[in-house]
Design a protein around this motif. Sequence first.
Motif, PDB file in Angstrom:
ATOM      1  N   GLY A  68       0.799  -1.228   0.000  1.00  0.00           N
ATOM      2  CA  GLY A  68       0.000   0.000   0.000  1.00  0.00           C
ATOM      3  C   GLY A  68       0.828   1.273   0.000  1.00  0.00           C
ATOM      4  N   ASN A  69       2.079   1.163   0.394  1.00  0.00           N
ATOM      5  CA  ASN A  69       2.983   2.319   0.398  1.00  0.00           C
ATOM      6  C   ASN A  69       4.417   1.805   0.298  1.00  0.00           C
ATOM      7  OD1 ASN A  69       4.804   4.414   1.366  1.00  0.00           O
ATOM      8  ND2 ASN A  69       2.996   5.538   2.053  1.00  0.00           N
ATOM      9  N   ALA A  70       5.156   2.304  -0.698  1.00  0.00           N
ATOM     10  CA  ALA A  70       6.499   1.772  -0.989  1.00  0.00           C
ATOM     11  C   ALA A  70       7.597   2.416  -0.144  1.00  0.00           C
ATOM     12  CB  ALA A  70       6.827   1.969  -2.470  1.00  0.00           C
ATOM     13  N   ASN A  71       7.259   3.489   0.572  1.00  0.00           N
ATOM     14  CA  ASN A  71       8.272   4.250   1.307  1.00  0.00           C
ATOM     15  C   ASN A  71       9.488   4.495   0.414  1.00  0.00           C
ATOM     16  OD1 ASN A  71       9.561   5.642   3.318  1.00  0.00           O
ATOM     17  ND2 ASN A  71      10.081   3.823   4.562  1.00  0.00           N
ATOM     18  N   ALA A  72       9.216   4.930  -0.807  1.00  0.00           N
ATOM     19  CA  ALA A  72      10.279   5.220  -1.772  1.00  0.00           C
ATOM     20  C   ALA A  72      10.198   6.682  -2.153  1.00  0.00           C
ATOM     21  CB  ALA A  72      10.100   4.365  -3.025  1.00  0.00           C
ATOM     22  N   PHE A  73      11.341   7.299  -2.338  1.00  0.00           N
ATOM     23  CA  PHE A  73      11.419   8.708  -2.678  1.00  0.00           C
ATOM     24  C   PHE A  73      10.771   9.558  -1.592  1.00  0.00           C
ATOM     25  CE2 PHE A  73      12.508  11.811  -5.857  1.00  0.00           C
ATOM     26  CZ  PHE A  73      13.560  11.161  -6.425  1.00  0.00           C
ATOM     27  N   THR A  74      11.092   9.175  -0.366  1.00  0.00           N
ATOM     28  CA  THR A  74      10.518   9.837   0.801  1.00  0.00           C
ATOM     29  C   THR A  74      11.613  10.516   1.632  1.00  0.00           C
ATOM     30  OG1 THR A  74      10.586   7.601   1.705  1.00  0.00           O
ATOM     31  CG2 THR A  74       8.434   8.459   1.093  1.00  0.00           C
ATOM     32  N   ALA A  75      12.801  10.644   1.014  1.00  0.00           N
ATOM     33  CA  ALA A  75      13.920  11.373   1.615  1.00  0.00           C
ATOM     34  C   ALA A  75      14.283  10.834   3.011  1.00  0.00           C
ATOM     35  CB  ALA A  75      13.623  12.871   1.629  1.00  0.00           C
ATOM     36  N   GLU A  76      14.869  11.684   3.830  1.00  0.00           N
ATOM     37  CA  GLU A  76      15.337  11.347   5.178  1.00  0.00           C
ATOM     38  C   GLU A  76      14.211  10.728   6.033  1.00  0.00           C
ATOM     39  OE1 GLU A  76      18.433  11.908   5.356  1.00  0.00           O
ATOM     40  OE2 GLU A  76      18.957  11.790   7.486  1.00  0.00           O
ATOM     41  N   SER A 111      10.490  -4.383   4.416  1.00  0.00           N
ATOM     42  CA  SER A 111      10.212  -4.282   2.994  1.00  0.00           C
ATOM     43  C   SER A 111       8.859  -3.607   2.805  1.00  0.00           C
ATOM     44  CB  SER A 111      10.219  -5.708   2.425  1.00  0.00           C
ATOM     45  OG  SER A 111       9.789  -5.724   1.095  1.00  0.00           O
ATOM     46  N   SER A 112       8.751  -2.792   1.755  1.00  0.00           N
ATOM     47  CA  SER A 112       7.510  -2.057   1.516  1.00  0.00           C
ATOM     48  C   SER A 112       7.191  -2.076   0.032  1.00  0.00           C
ATOM     49  CB  SER A 112       7.657  -0.592   1.955  1.00  0.00           C
ATOM     50  OG  SER A 112       7.933  -0.499   3.335  1.00  0.00           O
ATOM     51  N   THR A 113       5.921  -2.037  -0.295  1.00  0.00           N
ATOM     52  CA  THR A 113       5.505  -1.981  -1.707  1.00  0.00           C
ATOM     53  C   THR A 113       4.209  -1.212  -1.812  1.00  0.00           C
ATOM     54  OG1 THR A 113       4.848  -3.286  -3.633  1.00  0.00           O
ATOM     55  CG2 THR A 113       4.386  -4.263  -1.505  1.00  0.00           C
ATOM     56  N   GLY A 114       4.109  -0.364  -2.828  1.00  0.00           N
ATOM     57  CA  GLY A 114       2.887   0.411  -3.002  1.00  0.00           C
ATOM     58  C   GLY A 114       3.183   1.783  -3.566  1.00  0.00           C
ATOM     59  N   VAL A 115       2.450   2.794  -3.068  1.00  0.00           N
ATOM     60  CA  VAL A 115       2.600   4.177  -3.535  1.00  0.00           C
ATOM     61  C   VAL A 115       4.018   4.685  -3.355  1.00  0.00           C
ATOM     62  CG1 VAL A 115       1.716   6.526  -3.266  1.00  0.00           C
ATOM     63  CG2 VAL A 115       0.288   4.600  -2.600  1.00  0.00           C
ATOM     64  N   ILE A 116       4.492   5.442  -4.324  1.00  0.00           N
ATOM     65  CA  ILE A 116       5.797   6.063  -4.191  1.00  0.00           C
ATOM     66  C   ILE A 116       5.617   7.529  -3.824  1.00  0.00           C
ATOM     67  CG2 ILE A 116       5.991   6.815  -6.600  1.00  0.00           C
ATOM     68  CD1 ILE A 116       8.898   6.173  -6.527  1.00  0.00           C
TER      69      ILE A 116
END
Lengths: 410, 410
Positions: free
Chosen positions: A86-94, A121-126
Amino acid sequence: MMNQIEQEKIKIIPNGSISSPKGFKAGGIHCGIRKKKKDLGIIISDVPAASAAVYTMNIFQAAPLQVTKESLADSPYLQAVVVNSGNANAFTAEQGLWDAYEMRDAVAKTFNLSPMNVAVSSTGVIGERLPIERITAGIAKLPESLSSDNGWDFGEAILTTDTFVKSIAIEISVEGKKVIIGGTAKGSGMIHPNMATMLAFITTDANIHPDVLQKLLRDVTDQSFNMITVDGDTSTNDMVLTMANGLAENTPLDEYHPDWEVFYQGFTYVAKQLAKWIAKDGEGATKLVSVEVHGATSPMMAKAIAKKIVGSNLVKTAIYGADGNWGRIIMAIGNSGYQVDPQLIDITIGPITVLKHGLKTFYSEEKVSEALSQDEVKIHVDLHLGNCSAEAWGCDLTYEYVRINASYRT
Amino acid sequence: MMNQIEQEKIKIIPNGSISSPKGFKAGGIHCGIRKKKKDLGIIISDVPAASAAVYTMNIFQAAPLQVTKESLADSPYLQAVVVNSGNANAFTAEQGLWDAYEMRDAVAKTFNLSPMNVAVSSTGVIGERLPIERITAGIAKLPESLSSDNGWDFGEAILTTDTFVKSIAIEISVEGKKVIIGGTAKGSGMIHPNMATMLAFITTDANIHPDVLQKLLRDVTDQSFNMITVDGDTSTNDMVLTMANGLAENTPLDEYHPDWEVFYQGFTYVAKQLAKWIAKDGEGATKLVSVEVHGATSPMMAKAIAKKIVGSNLVKTAIYGADGNWGRIIMAIGNSGYQVDPQLIDITIGPITVLKHGLKTFYSEEKVSEALSQDEVKIHVDLHLGNCSAEAWGCDLTYEYVRINASYRT
């Protein structure tokens, strides 16, 4: 279809999963990141397990990958893996990094482990912040869901646009002892605003040194997860992680071990099966496409050509339309960058050879179209130049792929 | 939109074409390869013209390319180019080569030229023998169709799945003399059982040495035809060919000539315009997509990133759906293989900056969606690492693309 070793030595466990190997438990719950579907899962080993991982080649690696790398760098033994969808925790900076640490710490605290024995591990919204309060509240509830029967719940919790849970476990014999290898994965399907992510987890109760496991995982990943293509894009969160807790109590496995071959084949079987399911479940796909390339002068060449064919939009649409357009296969081969001799090439679609020594055969268009209408379409190419082979898997390109990926956020 | 030199020095000729430059004639007829549409075209120069060509990178080069190469290797002066559509004469073995020779000889005989001054080109079905009798019969009729007004007929005869004729001519001034550059092209659209082919022809009456012309063509092709992507596949027949017959009587152009810059810009303008039309006319496309990448540390890096973005199926479907999914742009950048700093990236979609220094801005989804609903969608990326830029063009990925490429032979 299994090869001989597989047929004789590998036993598939009905309803098997990543919690089938001795000493593994798993769980999956809904913690509120997604509307209704399960979105938080955990795998726990009773004892620290030798662990190894391979990561996305995308240069932007998401925060959870960085944190998992840190855990494994500290010591290659894990006891827990936590995953949210549901949320990739990617491109979320510091901030993303702090959130991934908090997720790891919450698991360590709840299960009384060292944070360095936990992977995340996370997958989903960037590009959107992880709803960390919901996740930590969910983690506190995970112990209730934990059981050696709940591997399928974990398999469900990691899905995004996948249409089915991908779960398998097999049993082999090492030194006469029962060894189990389980696996689960989620596909590279992508739906707005989700990012593509391919995640796979393989557990085993075999006893194997982390270094040997890492080498094995890299080798097997190259033949399985790295040989599938849904749409040529690679996500920021892709990861394959394996844990081996040693509770089968065999002497440590390595390539000199008399049962290495059967373990290697079993591990490969699990990885390839998961990879094929991912390909089959590509967004909007109606068919699994298998491409075998033989007669290449190097494994690299065989792999590159197999992937070019299975990844070509033109080949993929022709397969969707059950259209025996071998010209597109030729074109894909020619785009691989490798020198091949057009007058040596054979191409077979299903059971029908359409090109022999570079010349069109007298085949029936109807029969080729029939072969292309099966659930699994097999394309076989022989370059007649050398002895190297490779196999790649993908899917057709359909209206549904466009619909899924073009539709607005809802 | 033109830049300053383009605006001040380049005059677009209404209804201009490859027969607009002095001493060029063209024609296009139906000879019976296709059902009804024009399928045979010719360009003739009154005098031998300095000529240059660039060819597909696909390792299987079709027979006509081999024959054209041979003509140009003999001496880099051409007086005629003959093109058929409906059959690519590709993957036709030895026979294909003899057919291409026969096509070249028929033109040489009909127009009383040396075969070595004739180039041939084919586009259409792969793997089927050229209907050479129809073509030679058609060639015998070409003189009737020949005129300095018939450039658009040629432009029509080379089309396959294109939906419009791509034709342009511009006028510039060299040493105070009028110099005209004309161009036409066909797109990389592909429909079963046709192969993709991108063909472009640029004519000019400028006086320029063939070596300088070859260098210019390569350089300009890298910025234009090599920067478009419809579906990532490269055909066996792609070719860009240029002829300069010198009838404008300027002193030979080279980079030390005082008017080199205007000639270079004019030539580039024609090539980029043709390239953009090809992208806009991609199969099933509803939008032209322009991607500008700035702040790269090398031109190669800028080009690679621009092409990764414009070629990504996920970016293309998001644009079709007018969905401001910048995460997919980020992912495409990350897949380029180049090191970039996520915290420096700016992304602008149309007029709206959605990412600034790697952080999501507070933008209106509706306005981004509006920008993505235009006929031409502009994506602007600044990496803030260096001074190199590149621009690439493509189109959206639509249901219609799948329909066209999945449909049976009819």
